[in-house]
Design an enzyme around this catalytic site. Structure first.
Site, PDB file in Angstrom:
ATOM      1  CB  CYS A 267      -1.906   6.847  12.192  1.00 48.70           C
ATOM      2  SG  CYS A 267      -1.269   8.534  13.016  1.00 48.70           S
ATOM      3  CG  HIS A 359       0.767   8.183   8.273  1.00 49.91           C
ATOM      4  ND1 HIS A 359       0.174   9.265   7.885  1.00 49.91           N
ATOM      5  CD2 HIS A 359       0.648   8.237   9.779  1.00 49.91           C
ATOM      6  CE1 HIS A 359      -0.464   9.755   9.014  1.00 49.91           C
ATOM      7  NE2 HIS A 359      -0.380   9.265  10.207  1.00 49.91           N
ATOM      8  CD  GLU A 361      -0.073   7.202   3.977  1.00 48.43           C
ATOM      9  OE1 GLU A 361       0.265   8.439   4.480  1.00 48.43           O
ATOM     10  OE2 GLU A 361      -0.168   6.184   4.877  1.00 48.43           O
TER      11      GLU A 361
END
Length: 393
Positions: A267, A359, A361
């Site tokens: 990001c 992102h 995760e």
């Protein structure tokens, strides 16, 4: 910036959302009452509202949820991505009247009130979303409680005088003050220095699960500070603000890349890699936010559904090899958005560095891109093996 009002939320108290261009939407107070100002953006995820609220990347923003019902599953300690809620304000169409989930520890309303997050409900979020898509992200304010006593013109003046996101550096607001570490889980393969620009808990856990000892550092550190730790790799996290206002972080990254550290950024870390390589960044009309953003991985041809939250992007052509303008060799765009062909990933071909705009995760799902943490581990281990082979000669 938020100010808590004196009138408690009762579910029927009035609130008003005022946009920078003068549009007004009257609804009900939700969460804390008072006044809040920020950039209004919309997030398209149907789930994961707690992860959104506690994502430091949303600092300085009033977040509008496009899903019509929010709060159904309540809130809990496990799904917190940081220690607090970071959004400047919260806009929903219809808050859930009841909480129904075995993991719930409290209602979302409780969290909003305890964190002094001023919100509004009962308004046409679809109409506002369509307006933002047409006119672009803009400044806004939510007013309730005592602040409803302000005239329409006074409220609009406050909104129009609020800080804009372009040119704004928010890293200092969200970064850790003191360094801390997480132990590697399983077999330790080395250490990774993480520059906390607004890092999420899930990101750190996934790095630790790959065998990294995770050294989390404040955004104020220098390249000398980082290199003195003798880490095996460097990671730049997600975070809020304009990457064009983060020259010090770009300088830090360039020095560490020249020192040979493998690098992974997500990001904000992707935008800063783009700048470190010599490319510029720019502000998107309304950004990408939510957990259903389609991205093409050029190397595999695979489409991944990703979690995203960014209002800026790197300006690079999505096809062909390019020469880094800052002297780091050949680079290419590795991923791009299938919605608007915005750059979603960068790969360096002559140094061990890569990044993605989304992102991976994605604690609230989907997990299509979670394999990138494995890729980072492989890049670091390959670099270690190459260095060991060189030392043995």
């Amino acid at each position: 910036m938020s100010y808590s009002g004196s009138i408690p939320t009762n579910g029927t108290a009035q609130a008003v959302l005022v946009l920078e261009d003068g549009k007004r939407f009257v609804g009900k107070a939700y969460g804390a009452t008072g006044q809040t100002l920020g950039e209004i953006v919309f997030a398209t995820g149907m789930t994961g509202y707690q992860e959104t609220l506690t994502d430091p990347s949303y600092a300085g923003q009033i977040v509008l949820m496009t899903a019509p019902h929010i709060g159904n599953t309540g809130a809990n300690d496990t799904d917190m991505e940081s220690a607090r809620i970071w959004v400047s304000g919260f806009v929903v169409r219809e808050p859930s009247r009841t909480v129904s989930n075995f993991r719930s520890q409290r209602s979302l309303d409780d969290d909003l009130e305890s964190n002094n997050v001023v919100g509004i409900s009962g308004i046409d979020t679809r109409a506002i979303t369509r307006h933002i898509r047409s006119a672009g992200a803009m400044r806004a304010g939510i007013f309730s409680g005592d602040f409803l006593k302000l005239s329409d013109s006074e409220q609009l003046e406050l909104v129009q005088n609020a800080a804009q996101m372009r040119g704004r550096n928010l890293s200092d607001d969200v970064s850790t003050v003191d360094p801390y570490s997480l132990p590697a889980q399983g077999e330790r393969i080395g250490s990774v220095a993480v520059l906390d620009l607004g890092v999420k808990k899930s990101t750190l856990n996934y790095l630790a699960e790959r065998g990294f000892e995770v050294l989390v550092l404040p955004q104020t550190v220098t390249a000398k500070d980082v290199l003195s730790l003798n880490p095996d790799a460097l990671f730049f996290s997600n975070g809020p603000g304009d990457p064009a206002a983060s020259d010090a972080h770009v300088d830090l990254l360039q020095e560490c890349l020249r020192a040979g550290l493998p690098y992974f950024g997500i990001c904000f870390g992707n935008q800063l890699l783009g700048r470190a390589l010599g490319f510029r960044t720019y502000k998107l009309p309304f950004g990408h936010r939510g957990i259903n953003q389609p991205v093409l991985d050029k190397a595999t041809g695979r489409v991944e559904i990703t979690s995203q939250n960014h209002g800026f992007a790197v300006d690079m052509p999505i096809e062909g090899e390019l020469d880094s303008r800052a002297g780091f060799g050949r680079v290419e765009v590795s991923h791009y958005s299938l919605n608007d062909k915005v750059v979603e990933g960068i790969r360096c071909l002559d140094i061990p560095a890569f990044s993605v705009q989304y992102h991976p995760e994605s604690a609230a799902g989907p997990h299509d891109a979670n394999h990138l943490f494995d890729r980072f581990r492989d890049v670091v281990m390959a670099h270690q093996n190459a260095a060991g082979a060189g030392d043995s000669k």
